[in-house]
Design a protein around this motif. Structure first.
Motif, PDB file in Angstrom:
ATOM      1  N   THR A 176      -1.371  23.707 -21.309  1.00  0.00           N
ATOM      2  CA  THR A 176      -1.398  23.606 -19.856  1.00  0.00           C
ATOM      3  C   THR A 176      -1.949  24.886 -19.248  1.00  0.00           C
ATOM      4  O   THR A 176      -1.652  25.982 -19.725  1.00  0.00           O
ATOM      5  N   ALA A 177      -2.762  24.731 -18.206  1.00  0.00           N
ATOM      6  CA  ALA A 177      -3.221  25.859 -17.393  1.00  0.00           C
ATOM      7  C   ALA A 177      -2.728  25.636 -15.977  1.00  0.00           C
ATOM      8  O   ALA A 177      -2.812  24.529 -15.448  1.00  0.00           O
ATOM      9  N   GLU A 178      -2.183  26.688 -15.370  1.00  0.00           N
ATOM     10  CA  GLU A 178      -1.771  26.645 -13.974  1.00  0.00           C
ATOM     11  C   GLU A 178      -2.640  27.645 -13.230  1.00  0.00           C
ATOM     12  O   GLU A 178      -2.904  28.738 -13.742  1.00  0.00           O
ATOM     13  N   CYS A 179      -3.098  27.278 -12.014  1.00  0.00           N
ATOM     14  CA  CYS A 179      -4.130  28.088 -11.392  1.00  0.00           C
ATOM     15  C   CYS A 179      -4.123  28.007  -9.871  1.00  0.00           C
ATOM     16  O   CYS A 179      -3.530  27.099  -9.292  1.00  0.00           O
ATOM     17  N   LYS A 180      -4.818  28.950  -9.284  1.00  0.00           N
ATOM     18  CA  LYS A 180      -5.184  28.917  -7.881  1.00  0.00           C
ATOM     19  C   LYS A 180      -6.461  29.747  -7.751  1.00  0.00           C
ATOM     20  O   LYS A 180      -6.495  30.908  -8.149  1.00  0.00           O
ATOM     21  N   ASN A 181      -7.505  29.112  -7.245  1.00  0.00           N
ATOM     22  CA  ASN A 181      -8.821  29.744  -7.069  1.00  0.00           C
ATOM     23  C   ASN A 181      -9.494  30.115  -8.388  1.00  0.00           C
ATOM     24  O   ASN A 181     -10.476  30.835  -8.388  1.00  0.00           O
ATOM     25  N   ALA A 182      -8.976  29.699  -9.504  1.00  0.00           N
ATOM     26  CA  ALA A 182      -9.585  29.960 -10.804  1.00  0.00           C
ATOM     27  C   ALA A 182     -10.034  28.627 -11.393  1.00  0.00           C
ATOM     28  O   ALA A 182      -9.438  27.590 -11.116  1.00  0.00           O
ATOM     29  N   LYS A 183     -11.085  28.664 -12.193  1.00  0.00           N
ATOM     30  CA  LYS A 183     -11.694  27.426 -12.675  1.00  0.00           C
ATOM     31  C   LYS A 183     -11.716  27.341 -14.195  1.00  0.00           C
ATOM     32  O   LYS A 183     -11.875  28.342 -14.882  1.00  0.00           O
ATOM     33  N   ILE A 184     -11.603  26.120 -14.681  1.00  0.00           N
ATOM     34  CA  ILE A 184     -11.868  25.823 -16.092  1.00  0.00           C
ATOM     35  C   ILE A 184     -13.336  25.444 -16.231  1.00  0.00           C
ATOM     36  O   ILE A 184     -14.013  25.871 -17.148  1.00  0.00           O
TER      37      ILE A 184
ATOM     38  N   CYS B  48      -7.921  22.669 -11.769  1.00  0.00           N
ATOM     39  CA  CYS B  48      -8.184  24.093 -11.595  1.00  0.00           C
ATOM     40  C   CYS B  48      -9.616  24.226 -11.098  1.00  0.00           C
ATOM     41  O   CYS B  48     -10.555  23.747 -11.726  1.00  0.00           O
ATOM     42  N   GLY B  49      -9.774  24.861  -9.994  1.00  0.00           N
ATOM     43  CA  GLY B  49     -11.077  24.958  -9.344  1.00  0.00           C
ATOM     44  C   GLY B  49     -10.949  24.638  -7.875  1.00  0.00           C
ATOM     45  O   GLY B  49     -11.789  25.018  -7.067  1.00  0.00           O
TER      46      GLY B  49
ATOM     47  N   HIS C  75      -9.913  31.031 -24.480  1.00  0.00           N
ATOM     48  CA  HIS C  75     -10.820  31.910 -23.738  1.00  0.00           C
ATOM     49  C   HIS C  75     -10.774  31.523 -22.263  1.00  0.00           C
ATOM     50  O   HIS C  75     -10.815  30.339 -21.932  1.00  0.00           O
ATOM     51  N   PHE C  76     -10.684  32.528 -21.412  1.00  0.00           N
ATOM     52  CA  PHE C  76     -10.760  32.327 -19.969  1.00  0.00           C
ATOM     53  C   PHE C  76     -11.786  33.303 -19.428  1.00  0.00           C
ATOM     54  O   PHE C  76     -11.746  34.489 -19.732  1.00  0.00           O
ATOM     55  N   GLY C  77     -12.707  32.800 -18.612  1.00  0.00           N
ATOM     56  CA  GLY C  77     -13.661  33.645 -17.917  1.00  0.00           C
ATOM     57  C   GLY C  77     -13.488  33.429 -16.433  1.00  0.00           C
ATOM     58  O   GLY C  77     -13.116  32.348 -15.993  1.00  0.00           O
ATOM     59  N   SER C  78     -13.717  34.445 -15.667  1.00  0.00           N
ATOM     60  CA  SER C  78     -13.648  34.348 -14.211  1.00  0.00           C
ATOM     61  C   SER C  78     -12.299  33.821 -13.726  1.00  0.00           C
ATOM     62  O   SER C  78     -12.222  32.935 -12.898  1.00  0.00           O
ATOM     63  N   ALA C  79     -11.217  34.381 -14.262  1.00  0.00           N
ATOM     64  CA  ALA C  79      -9.882  33.917 -13.872  1.00  0.00           C
ATOM     65  C   ALA C  79      -8.928  35.063 -13.565  1.00  0.00           C
ATOM     66  O   ALA C  79      -7.752  34.830 -13.334  1.00  0.00           O
TER      67      ALA C  79
ATOM     68  N   MET D 252      -4.432  32.488 -12.751  1.00  0.00           N
ATOM     69  CA  MET D 252      -4.518  31.572 -13.885  1.00  0.00           C
ATOM     70  C   MET D 252      -3.449  31.990 -14.882  1.00  0.00           C
ATOM     71  O   MET D 252      -3.292  33.181 -15.181  1.00  0.00           O
ATOM     72  N   SER D 253      -2.718  31.029 -15.373  1.00  0.00           N
ATOM     73  CA  SER D 253      -1.770  31.266 -16.455  1.00  0.00           C
ATOM     74  C   SER D 253      -1.843  30.069 -17.392  1.00  0.00           C
ATOM     75  O   SER D 253      -2.379  29.019 -17.043  1.00  0.00           O
ATOM     76  N   TYR D 254      -1.341  30.239 -18.585  1.00  0.00           N
ATOM     77  CA  TYR D 254      -1.374  29.145 -19.552  1.00  0.00           C
ATOM     78  C   TYR D 254      -0.059  29.074 -20.300  1.00  0.00           C
ATOM     79  O   TYR D 254       0.713  30.025 -20.354  1.00  0.00           O
TER      80      TYR D 254
END
Length: 150
Positions: A48-56, A102-103, A126-130, A136-138
């Motif tokens: 699971t990824a939890e996010c705000k303003n970050a994208k997969i 996410c996005g 791997h996470f880029g731009s997060a 972003m958390s996982y």
């Protein structure tokens, strides 16, 4: 049912750099894990990824991925199987029509049960731009395997 925990099982871990890469370690050697998977009827792992303003995904560009046990960069995320995107994309249920929740500019999550025995367990992320100020958390859960009795 056999339960194989990664060393960070169930923990919510914040992504705090760009890029952010992590190898997932398990309590037993990978050779034993693959042998167990081969002998099992079914296996699964939840990511699971939890996010705000970050994208997969940013359009067609994949910014976050998981790595299979054989080192392949996987185009799907948390429960999606044959698509480039997240489970919500496979069910046409993502926020704002994106490939993943996410996005969106709201607090969201993407994830689910992954059950492709030829790819499990998750060996890296791997996470880029997060990184902050994006959020972003996982969380990765135990690899679960079982054999159905006829």
């Amino acid at each position: 049912m056999t339960n194989i925990p990664p060393t960070i099982s169930g923990q919510v871990i914040a992504v705090d750099s760009d890029p952010y890469d992590v190898n997932i370690n398990y309590s037993i050697p990978m050779e034993q894990i693959t042998s167990l998977i081969d002998q099992s009827t079914k296996c699964y792992q939840i990511l699971t990824a939890e996010c705000k303003n970050a994208k997969i995904y940013d359009g067609e560009n994949q910014l976050a991925w998981w790595v299979s046990r054989d080192g392949a960069r996987m185009p799907n995320w948390g429960g999606a199987t044959t698509i480039k995107g997240c489970f919500c994309y496979a069910t046409d249920n993502c926020v704002s029509g994106n490939r993943c929740n996410c996005g969106a500019n709201v607090r969201a999550s993407d994830g689910g049960r992954m059950d492709d025995r030829t790819k499990l367990p998750v060996s890296a992320l791997h996470f880029g731009s997060a990184a902050p100020p994006k959020e972003m958390s996982y969380r990765i859960e135990n690899l679960m395997c079982y054999t159905q009795v006829p």
